[in-house]
Write a protein that holds these residues in place. Structure first.
Motif, PDB file in Angstrom:
ATOM      1  N   LYS A   1       0.814  -1.215   0.000  1.00 24.98           N
ATOM      2  CA  LYS A   1       0.000   0.000   0.000  1.00 24.98           C
ATOM      3  C   LYS A   1       0.849   1.266   0.000  1.00 24.98           C
ATOM      4  O   LYS A   1       0.541   2.226  -0.718  1.00 24.98           O
ATOM      5  CB  LYS A   1      -0.926   0.022   1.219  1.00 24.98           C
ATOM      6  CG  LYS A   1      -2.012  -1.020   1.216  1.00 24.98           C
ATOM      7  CD  LYS A   1      -2.997  -0.816   2.349  1.00 24.98           C
ATOM      8  CE  LYS A   1      -2.387  -0.955   3.718  1.00 24.98           C
ATOM      9  NZ  LYS A   1      -1.695   0.226   4.226  1.00 24.98           N
ATOM     10  N   SER A   2       1.886   1.300   0.826  1.00 20.48           N
ATOM     11  CA  SER A   2       2.653   2.538   0.977  1.00 20.48           C
ATOM     12  C   SER A   2       3.428   2.891  -0.285  1.00 20.48           C
ATOM     13  O   SER A   2       3.471   4.057  -0.689  1.00 20.48           O
ATOM     14  CB  SER A   2       3.610   2.419   2.170  1.00 20.48           C
ATOM     15  OG  SER A   2       2.885   2.313   3.374  1.00 20.48           O
TER      16      SER A   2
ATOM     17  N   THR B   1       3.756   1.366   8.146  1.00 20.91           N
ATOM     18  CA  THR B   1       2.879   2.528   8.316  1.00 20.91           C
ATOM     19  C   THR B   1       2.196   2.447   9.664  1.00 20.91           C
ATOM     20  O   THR B   1       1.553   1.446   9.993  1.00 20.91           O
ATOM     21  CB  THR B   1       1.821   2.571   7.201  1.00 20.91           C
ATOM     22  OG1 THR B   1       2.476   2.612   5.928  1.00 20.91           O
ATOM     23  CG2 THR B   1       0.926   3.797   7.337  1.00 20.91           C
TER      24      THR B   1
ATOM     25  N   ASP C   1      -3.389   6.569   3.013  1.00 24.43           N
ATOM     26  CA  ASP C   1      -2.720   5.289   3.261  1.00 24.43           C
ATOM     27  C   ASP C   1      -2.889   4.948   4.735  1.00 24.43           C
ATOM     28  O   ASP C   1      -2.420   5.680   5.614  1.00 24.43           O
ATOM     29  CB  ASP C   1      -1.237   5.393   2.908  1.00 24.43           C
ATOM     30  CG  ASP C   1      -0.495   4.078   3.106  1.00 24.43           C
ATOM     31  OD1 ASP C   1      -1.149   3.014   3.093  1.00 24.43           O
ATOM     32  OD2 ASP C   1       0.740   4.118   3.281  1.00 24.43           O
TER      33      ASP C   1
ATOM     34  N   HIS D   1       0.905   4.166  -2.682  1.00 21.69           N
ATOM     35  CA  HIS D   1       0.506   5.528  -2.314  1.00 21.69           C
ATOM     36  C   HIS D   1       1.560   6.538  -2.758  1.00 21.69           C
ATOM     37  O   HIS D   1       1.234   7.604  -3.299  1.00 21.69           O
ATOM     38  CB  HIS D   1       0.312   5.589  -0.795  1.00 21.69           C
ATOM     39  CG  HIS D   1      -0.282   6.863  -0.296  1.00 21.69           C
ATOM     40  ND1 HIS D   1       0.477   7.918   0.145  1.00 21.69           N
ATOM     41  CD2 HIS D   1      -1.567   7.258  -0.167  1.00 21.69           C
ATOM     42  CE1 HIS D   1      -0.305   8.903   0.535  1.00 21.69           C
ATOM     43  NE2 HIS D   1      -1.560   8.530   0.362  1.00 21.69           N
TER      44      HIS D   1
END
Length: 266
Positions: free
Chosen positions: A15-16, A36, A55, A19
């Motif tokens: 995800k990060s 995160t 995020d 993002h």
């Protein structure tokens, strides 16, 4: 932005990095879970529209997030990020859904832009339907790390069948950028966004920043976005664009089309 979109997923789904590639946020990513720790905002630009992408930390039973439900309350939709290259991806997605269900949150198929109600199948929209306090978020599945998956189309089809998810899906790669260019137009179309530009009498329209409405909203909603007092004082407007002939006088209840210019008269 025109909408707020939350990125959710299991640990190490990517995800990060996704993002960062989409928004340039500089979100930290690493080869270990729970990199995160706090919500990380960023803006995804498509044409002259901006979407705020948030995020979120990985969702897992061993990493409780007491504030998660309140954070999701402000979101218009979700991106469910899945690492299809991980052999445990089915169990991970099931665990994410279970954790969200404990918070009375369901990821659903139908998006606001689906005016015809056809969606991508409504079978997953039943949970929480009678619970007025339940949160139901339109969701797009992002099959991440697509560059690592041979026979991607077949793998994605098999994943959706085995998981029972009936969500719309896009195959992407945060590492290579594969498929990321399609996300902005997909969100624009499926959120049902209408861009409206404004002008003052005797002046050219301001094309630098549109006001973002949802399909079906009116000229009165445009006035409210400019200033709440203007909504009360608006007498009429003139429209240039698809929803009327150029310069046509309309009332506050007129529904503008995407790209229309509104000249307000208070």
């Amino acid at each position: 932005g025109a909408a707020q979109i939350a990125l959710v997923g299991a640990p190490n789904a990517g995800k990060s990095l996704l993002h960062d590639r989409l928004t340039g946020s500089g979100a930290k990513s690493g080869p270990y879970p729970f990199t995160t720790q706090h919500p990380e905002p960023g803006m995804l630009k498509w044409q002259d529209v901006h979407f705020q992408l948030i995020d979120l930390p990985a969702i897992a039973a061993e990493h409780p997030l007491p504030w998660l439900t309140n954070t999701l309350q402000t979101a218009d939709a979700c991106l469910l990020v899945v690492d299809l290259a991980d052999p445990d991806c089915l169990q991970q997605v099931a665990a994410v859904q279970e954790e969200l269900a404990r918070r009375r949150t369901t990821l659903v198929t139908r998006w606001p832009g689906d005016a015809a109600g056809t969606g991508h199948g409504d079978g997953d929209d039943a949970p929480g339907e009678d619970d007025v306090f339940a949160l139901r978020l339109p969701t797009l599945l992002l099959a991440n790390k697509a560059d690592l998956i041979p026979g991607l189309a077949e793998e994605l089809r098999a994943f959706l069948e085995l998981s029972g998810l009936r969500l719309p899906a896009l195959a992407v790669s945060a590492a290579t950028g594969q498929g990321l260019g399609g996300l902005g137009p997909w969100l624009f179309a499926n959120l049902g966004i209408v861009r409206v530009y404004t002008k003052a009498p005797g002046h050219p329209p301001d094309k630098s920043r549109p006001y973002a409405l949802r399909r079906g909203q009116t000229v009165a909603d445009v006035a409210r976005l400019i200033h709440r007092d203007l909504e009360q004082s608006l007498r009429y407007a003139r429209i240039w664009g698809k929803s009327g002939h150029d310069g046509q006088q309309v009332g506050p209840d007129h529904v503008p089309a995407d790209g229309d210019v509104v000249e307000r008269h208070a």
